[in-house]
Design a protein around this motif. Structure first.
Motif, short mmCIF file in Angstrom:
data_model
loop_
_atom_site.label_atom_id
_atom_site.label_comp_id
_atom_site.label_asym_id
_atom_site.label_seq_id
_atom_site.Cartn_x
_atom_site.Cartn_y
_atom_site.Cartn_z
N SER A 47 21.89 38.29 46.54
CA SER A 47 23.05 39.24 46.61
C SER A 47 22.45 40.53 46.46
O SER A 47 21.26 40.71 46.11
CB SER A 47 24.26 38.93 45.87
OG SER A 47 23.62 38.85 44.39
N TYR A 54 26.41 42.64 41.45
CA TYR A 54 26.79 42.89 43.02
C TYR A 54 27.55 43.83 43.25
O TYR A 54 28.45 44.13 42.48
CB TYR A 54 27.00 41.58 43.80
CG TYR A 54 28.24 40.88 43.17
CD1 TYR A 54 29.47 41.02 43.58
CD2 TYR A 54 28.04 39.80 42.34
CE1 TYR A 54 30.36 40.24 43.04
CE2 TYR A 54 28.94 39.08 41.66
CZ TYR A 54 30.32 39.33 42.13
OH TYR A 54 31.44 38.68 41.54
N PRO A 56 31.08 45.90 44.80
CA PRO A 56 32.48 45.51 45.17
C PRO A 56 32.86 45.71 46.67
O PRO A 56 31.74 46.70 47.37
CB PRO A 56 33.41 46.53 44.30
CG PRO A 56 32.55 47.87 44.12
CD PRO A 56 31.23 47.35 44.03
N LEU A 81 29.15 34.40 40.14
CA LEU A 81 30.07 35.17 40.61
C LEU A 81 31.47 35.04 40.09
O LEU A 81 31.54 34.22 39.32
CB LEU A 81 30.21 34.88 42.30
CG LEU A 81 29.52 35.12 43.23
CD1 LEU A 81 28.19 34.68 43.09
CD2 LEU A 81 29.94 34.89 44.71
N GLU A 82 32.44 35.75 40.37
CA GLU A 82 33.67 35.69 39.78
C GLU A 82 34.27 34.53 39.88
O GLU A 82 34.14 33.91 41.26
CB GLU A 82 34.80 37.07 40.23
CG GLU A 82 36.13 36.93 39.57
CD GLU A 82 36.99 37.98 40.06
OE1 GLU A 82 38.04 38.15 39.88
OE2 GLU A 82 36.62 38.83 41.06
N ASP A 90 35.72 36.34 45.00
CA ASP A 90 34.28 36.71 45.27
C ASP A 90 33.68 35.34 45.66
O ASP A 90 33.98 34.44 44.66
CB ASP A 90 33.52 37.44 44.25
CG ASP A 90 34.19 38.65 43.76
OD1 ASP A 90 34.84 39.36 44.53
OD2 ASP A 90 33.59 39.50 42.73
N CYS A 108 31.71 29.69 44.50
CA CYS A 108 31.91 30.90 43.32
C CYS A 108 31.52 30.64 41.90
O CYS A 108 31.07 29.14 41.59
CB CYS A 108 33.20 31.57 43.63
SG CYS A 108 34.50 30.35 42.99
N SER A 129 32.79 40.10 48.44
CA SER A 129 33.49 40.62 47.22
C SER A 129 34.60 41.64 47.41
O SER A 129 34.71 42.15 48.34
CB SER A 129 32.32 41.14 46.51
OG SER A 129 32.05 42.40 47.01
N THR A 133 34.62 43.35 40.60
CA THR A 133 33.38 42.14 40.79
C THR A 133 33.12 41.83 39.33
O THR A 133 33.27 42.43 38.47
CB THR A 133 32.08 42.79 41.30
OG1 THR A 133 31.76 44.07 40.27
CG2 THR A 133 32.36 43.25 42.71
N GLY A 137 25.49 37.66 40.94
CA GLY A 137 25.50 37.56 42.27
C GLY A 137 24.68 36.23 42.39
O GLY A 137 24.90 35.40 41.68
#
Length: 416
Positions: A47, A54, A56, A81-82, A90, A108, A129, A133, A137
């Motif tokens: 990422s 990472y 937004p 990731l979220e 994301d 994710c 994303s 964020t 990543g």
């Protein structure tokens, strides 16, 4: 995962990703940009700004190509990731091919999926994303592999031999892993069809096969309009035969429960010429396995004859069901019916996924009788050699109502 705890494994991963000459220069770190075109036997993608947070509102696309004749194997080394149960905010998508390919998976959170394998020498990875964020990543390694020599930790790919097998990762030693997607694209010569049979089958049970499942499609892509069936539970599905020389088998497992998995076998077989079946008593028009209706047949009046009782014995199958898909093909209409109840099965091919059953029917003259998606019908008809129901202009079709059930149950016990 805390940011501090993430740094130790990240340092090791980055060291492995950087050539020795660069490792001798501690201040330098690899720079991962937003997307790119990559080719060769192996490489790394990450990422934007990894291992930093990472950015937004971004959309980054990586197109990977390995040498002709090989497939792409993608292994996630790190992902943060979220988190969301449906990966709505994301996420990273992985696709077969570079454009219009089927999605192999969406990921994710911090769960690392198993190895992902393309069916050809191209793969596309896309990360999206939203405005908010959360995380460092991802980083993943891609490599080239021989289509038929990838080991049990992989699954999926292109199958072109005249017969063979396909199975879930870890079969038969352990349960299949969570979070995997396998796609087998089976391709036969132009004049042949494909038959698949499942020898053993155990996939997480759910009435609607929402979590883990096997889906089988006519053709070479994931397309609900061309789906033959969707299966789960511990009963092997009935054998499946393709309509053409291509068939796609997709296996998906979510991030929770797993099971033993399955092993299936496929073989190529000659395409049969259309054959004539016995005509129903109530009509003088023969029911053929061919799909192209004659002009004379479709000029008949669209009007059923007789009653439920008088048509019951002369029909090869009788069911009540909901029309869930309708696909026009030439002058005919191909429909999938989710079965509410089946009163007379005959030689109709019934697919079962958990407690759900469905069948394929062909309305030989597209508008006659008219079947509408989403509505419930009582359907009576004959069956072709391919196991699909044939609906003629004067076949007995009736809107299904609860009050019909008593009579249908009585007919079910009738000796014809």
């Amino acid at each position: 995962m805390s940011r501090a705890s993430a740094w130790a494994p990240l340092c090791l991963l980055l060291a492995a990703a950087v050539p020795l000459s660069r490792q001798q220069q501690p201040p330098e770190r690899p720079v991962f940009s937003c997307g790119g075109i990559l080719s060769g036997e192996s490489g790394f993608i990450g990422s934007e700004g990894f291992p930093g947070v990472y950015p937004p509102n971004s959309k980054c696309t990586w197109k990977i190509t390995v040498p002709e004749g090989k497939v792409v194997v993608l292994n996630f080394r790190f992902i943060d990731l979220e988190s969301d149960n449906l990966c709505r905010y994301d996420f990273v998508d992985v696709y077969n091919g570079h454009a219009n390919g089927q999605r192999i998976g969406r990921f994710c959170g911090t769960f690392r999926p198993g190895a992902l394998v393309s069916s050809g020498n191209k793969m596309m990875v896309q990360m999206i994303s939203d405005a908010n964020t959360a995380g460092n990543g991802f980083m993943a390694m891609f490599s080239a592999a021989e289509p038929n020599e990838r080991g049990d930790q992989y699954c999926g790919g292109r199958l072109e031999r005249s017969s063979g097998s396909f199975k879930t990762p870890n079969w038969p030693d352990r349960d299949y892993p969570a979070g995997v997607t396998c796609v087998w694209h089976i391709v036969a010569p132009k004049n042949q069809l494909i038959e698949i049979k499942f020898e053993k089958f155990d996939v997480e049970r759910d009435n609607y096969c929402r979590y883990d499942y096997v889906a089988v499609f006519n053709g070479g892509e994931v397309n609900d309009a061309r789906r033959i069936g969707k299966f789960c539970g511990d009963s092997p599905p009935a054998p499946v035969v393709s309509e053409s020389n291509e068939l796609l088998v997709q296996f998906f497992s979510d991030l929770s429960l797993t099971a033993d998995g399955f092993i299936g076998h496929y073989k190529f077989r000659p395409r049969k010429l259309p054959a004539t079946t016995e005509p129903p008593v109530t009509t003088t028009v023969p029911v053929t396995a061919g799909l192209k209706p004659t002009v004379a047949l479709c000029q008949q009046k669209c009007r059923r004859s007789g009653t439920l009782e008088s048509n019951y014995c002369s029909s090869n199958f009788v069911l009540a069901g909901t029309v869930i898909t309708t696909v026009p093909r030439g002058g005919s209409l191909h429909a999938t019916v989710s079965i509410i109840n089946i009163y007379k099965e005959g030689t109709l091919a019934v697919q079962q996924a958990g407690k759900n059953m469905s069948a394929k029917v062909i309305v030989v003259c597209k508008q006659c009788p008219l079947l509408r998606r989403g509505l419930n019908y009582i359907i009576m008809g004959q069956v072709g050699e391919d196991g699909r129901g044939r609906i003629m202009p004067n076949s007995f079709i009736l809107m299904f109502k609860t009050k019909n059930q008593k009579l249908l149950n009585a007919l079910k016990n009738k000796q014809c």
